[in-house]
Motif scaffolding. Sequence first.
Motif, mmCIF file in Angstrom:
data_model
loop_
_atom_site.group_PDB
_atom_site.id
_atom_site.type_symbol
_atom_site.label_atom_id
_atom_site.label_comp_id
_atom_site.label_asym_id
_atom_site.label_seq_id
_atom_site.Cartn_x
_atom_site.Cartn_y
_atom_site.Cartn_z
ATOM 1 N N GLY A 80 37.325 48.490 33.099
ATOM 2 C CA GLY A 80 36.556 48.749 31.903
ATOM 3 C C GLY A 80 35.575 49.897 32.062
ATOM 4 N N ALA A 81 34.776 50.105 31.024
ATOM 5 C CA ALA A 81 33.938 51.302 30.936
ATOM 6 C C ALA A 81 32.543 51.116 31.511
ATOM 7 C CB ALA A 81 33.831 51.732 29.472
ATOM 8 N N ASP A 82 32.156 49.885 31.811
ATOM 9 C CA ASP A 82 30.803 49.650 32.313
ATOM 10 C C ASP A 82 30.665 50.288 33.699
ATOM 11 O OD1 ASP A 82 28.519 48.580 33.557
ATOM 12 O OD2 ASP A 82 28.618 46.777 32.321
ATOM 13 N N PRO A 83 29.741 51.263 33.861
ATOM 14 C CA PRO A 83 29.663 51.963 35.140
ATOM 15 C C PRO A 83 29.066 51.116 36.258
ATOM 16 C CG PRO A 83 27.923 52.711 33.677
ATOM 17 C CD PRO A 83 28.766 51.759 32.884
ATOM 18 N N VAL A 84 28.466 49.982 35.919
ATOM 19 C CA VAL A 84 27.779 49.177 36.931
ATOM 20 C C VAL A 84 28.591 47.952 37.339
ATOM 21 C CG1 VAL A 84 25.684 47.893 37.470
ATOM 22 C CG2 VAL A 84 25.562 49.967 36.078
ATOM 23 N N HIS A 85 29.085 47.235 36.347
ATOM 24 C CA HIS A 85 29.780 45.984 36.639
ATOM 25 C C HIS A 85 31.281 46.167 36.488
ATOM 26 C CE1 HIS A 85 25.722 44.639 35.374
ATOM 27 N NE2 HIS A 85 25.865 43.931 36.468
ATOM 28 N N ASN A 86 31.999 46.015 37.560
ATOM 29 C CA ASN A 86 33.460 46.078 37.483
ATOM 30 C C ASN A 86 34.005 44.736 37.943
ATOM 31 O OD1 ASN A 86 36.249 46.376 38.197
ATOM 32 N ND2 ASN A 86 35.959 48.586 38.089
ATOM 33 N N PRO A 87 34.348 43.868 37.006
ATOM 34 C CA PRO A 87 34.744 42.513 37.391
ATOM 35 C C PRO A 87 36.033 42.481 38.192
ATOM 36 C CG PRO A 87 35.225 42.892 35.078
ATOM 37 C CD PRO A 87 34.458 44.085 35.558
ATOM 38 N N ASN A 88 36.897 43.476 38.000
ATOM 39 C CA ASN A 88 38.202 43.410 38.664
ATOM 40 C C ASN A 88 38.097 43.692 40.160
ATOM 41 O OD1 ASN A 88 39.164 42.795 36.195
ATOM 42 N ND2 ASN A 88 40.246 44.720 35.837
ATOM 43 N N VAL A 89 37.197 44.593 40.544
ATOM 44 C CA VAL A 89 37.015 44.861 41.981
ATOM 45 C C VAL A 89 36.359 43.653 42.654
ATOM 46 C CG1 VAL A 89 35.981 46.417 43.673
ATOM 47 C CG2 VAL A 89 36.917 47.326 41.577
ATOM 48 N N ALA A 90 35.667 42.845 41.872
ATOM 49 C CA ALA A 90 35.021 41.646 42.417
ATOM 50 C C ALA A 90 35.989 40.470 42.514
ATOM 51 C CB ALA A 90 33.829 41.265 41.551
ATOM 52 N N VAL A 91 37.261 40.699 42.265
ATOM 53 C CA VAL A 91 38.231 39.594 42.320
ATOM 54 C C VAL A 91 38.147 38.895 43.678
ATOM 55 C CG1 VAL A 91 40.183 41.038 43.128
ATOM 56 C CG2 VAL A 91 40.621 38.949 41.821
ATOM 57 N N ASP A 92 38.162 37.560 43.660
ATOM 58 C CA ASP A 92 37.966 36.827 44.927
ATOM 59 C C ASP A 92 39.141 35.898 45.249
ATOM 60 O OD1 ASP A 92 37.389 35.058 42.867
ATOM 61 O OD2 ASP A 92 35.925 33.938 44.033
ATOM 62 N N LYS A 93 40.251 36.053 44.499
ATOM 63 C CA LYS A 93 41.434 35.230 44.801
ATOM 64 C C LYS A 93 42.662 36.130 44.801
ATOM 65 C CE LYS A 93 39.285 31.408 42.355
ATOM 66 N NZ LYS A 93 38.342 32.176 41.478
ATOM 67 N N VAL A 94 43.348 36.182 45.943
ATOM 68 C CA VAL A 94 44.542 37.022 46.036
ATOM 69 C C VAL A 94 45.692 36.209 46.605
ATOM 70 C CG1 VAL A 94 43.684 38.029 48.206
ATOM 71 C CG2 VAL A 94 45.529 39.162 46.998
ATOM 72 N N PHE A 95 46.848 36.350 45.979
ATOM 73 C CA PHE A 95 48.063 35.625 46.363
ATOM 74 C C PHE A 95 49.098 36.658 46.821
ATOM 75 C CE2 PHE A 95 46.878 31.501 44.505
ATOM 76 C CZ PHE A 95 45.839 31.893 43.662
ATOM 77 N N ILE A 96 49.565 36.524 48.065
ATOM 78 C CA ILE A 96 50.481 37.515 48.642
ATOM 79 C C ILE A 96 51.882 36.914 48.728
ATOM 80 C CG2 ILE A 96 50.979 38.897 50.706
ATOM 81 C CD1 ILE A 96 47.910 38.857 51.210
ATOM 82 N N THR A 97 52.863 37.641 48.179
ATOM 83 C CA THR A 97 54.222 37.092 48.117
ATOM 84 C C THR A 97 54.904 37.092 49.477
ATOM 85 O OG1 THR A 97 55.085 39.289 47.536
ATOM 86 C CG2 THR A 97 54.615 37.761 45.713
ATOM 87 N N HIS A 98 54.741 38.193 50.238
ATOM 88 C CA HIS A 98 55.397 38.283 51.556
ATOM 89 C C HIS A 98 54.730 39.395 52.346
ATOM 90 C CE1 HIS A 98 57.498 41.335 49.218
ATOM 91 N NE2 HIS A 98 58.044 41.835 50.312
ATOM 92 N N LEU A 99 55.088 39.475 53.632
ATOM 93 C CA LEU A 99 54.327 40.326 54.528
ATOM 94 C C LEU A 99 54.996 41.681 54.787
ATOM 95 C CD1 LEU A 99 52.888 37.585 56.915
ATOM 96 C CD2 LEU A 99 51.835 38.672 54.912
#
Length: 353
Positions: A80-99
């Motif tokens: 998004g456009a907010d220069p201060v808060h970027n919620p997507n970079v703050a994502v705290d859950k990641v699911f990895i399909t394979h290595l």
Amino acid sequence: MKTKSLILFLIGACALLHAQTPLFHVTLLGTGVPTLDPVAYVNSGRVNAAMLVETGPNLSERLLFDCGQAVLTRLLQSGGADPVHNPNVAVDKVFITHLHSDHYSDLAAIYSYGWLFRYDLPLRIWGPGPGPNGPFGTSMIAAFLRFVYDTDVNIRALGFKDFTFPISGATPIATELREGPVYSSKGVTVSAFLVDHHPVNPSYGFRIDYGGHSVVYSGDTTYNTNLIKNSMNADLLIHEIYAWPRSDGPEVYDYHTSPADWARVMSATSPKMGVMTHIAAPSGMTDTDLANQVKTGGYSGAVKVGTDLMTLDVFASSIVAKPYAAPAVAPVSDPLSALPAEMRARLRRRIVD
Ligand SMILES: [Zn+2]
Ligand SMILES: [Zn+2]
């Protein structure tokens, strides 16, 4: 009477607002594949595998699936456009399909740089356990991450000048996958299922369910019935595709999904929309060519050829796909002075090296 009209207006406005919130807001962060042709890679505009799924009440659950090369940049672009808060970079859950590295090479970047945005929240990582070709599963990878960045973590957590970050944000929590539900919160369930990407074992796909609707992500796989069993009647089936001829490299061809098999999978599962991702195609092949190959393969349902940062909104009775449009960010001559004191302090902490 005036009060009654106002109440009715507010109820109507709330209903409209509610109706406009999708059940799923999906952002295709990376729709490409690693290649030995750097010019074709850059010109494709497609970085390695990842997608962000926002779902749950008011889209309050933010879930990242895979995080290949350059995905951190895509998270920054998608926030998004907010220069201060970027919620997507703050994502705290990641699911990895394979290595395979094209599915998690930016994990280190999301762990380390993302800490500055997650702040006190640890990065939670779901991924495969050890396999016959690798003794280090996701738990070991998470432990290594912490120690690879030990100097950085110690300095930030101990406090250097005015930069201090809670150590909890740099302490990853890993869960190794098994088939079945692996995460559940606020009515959202993420389930893992095995796919066939031999010799990369184990390899998983994911199904995300919320409110009687679902999004399925294939990971890397050849045609297989377990994926079909777990993908029936999904709203979105986001599935890899490999459009090079088998003569170009049978080993790789045989653990991915050809356009003809992609059409077979879609015909067998009947999603409301099939979406191509992890697109491997000769440089002369256009997106229209890809869609036509699937039609020739016998599938005539709704198809989207995924592009980086495309969004897909799933509503109860419709799906809206939009290509990326960069947000208009108003230039700010002195962003610090315009912010409240608490936010100024937080922003200062983010100028960090
Ligand atoms: Zn792979
Ligand atoms: Zn891959």
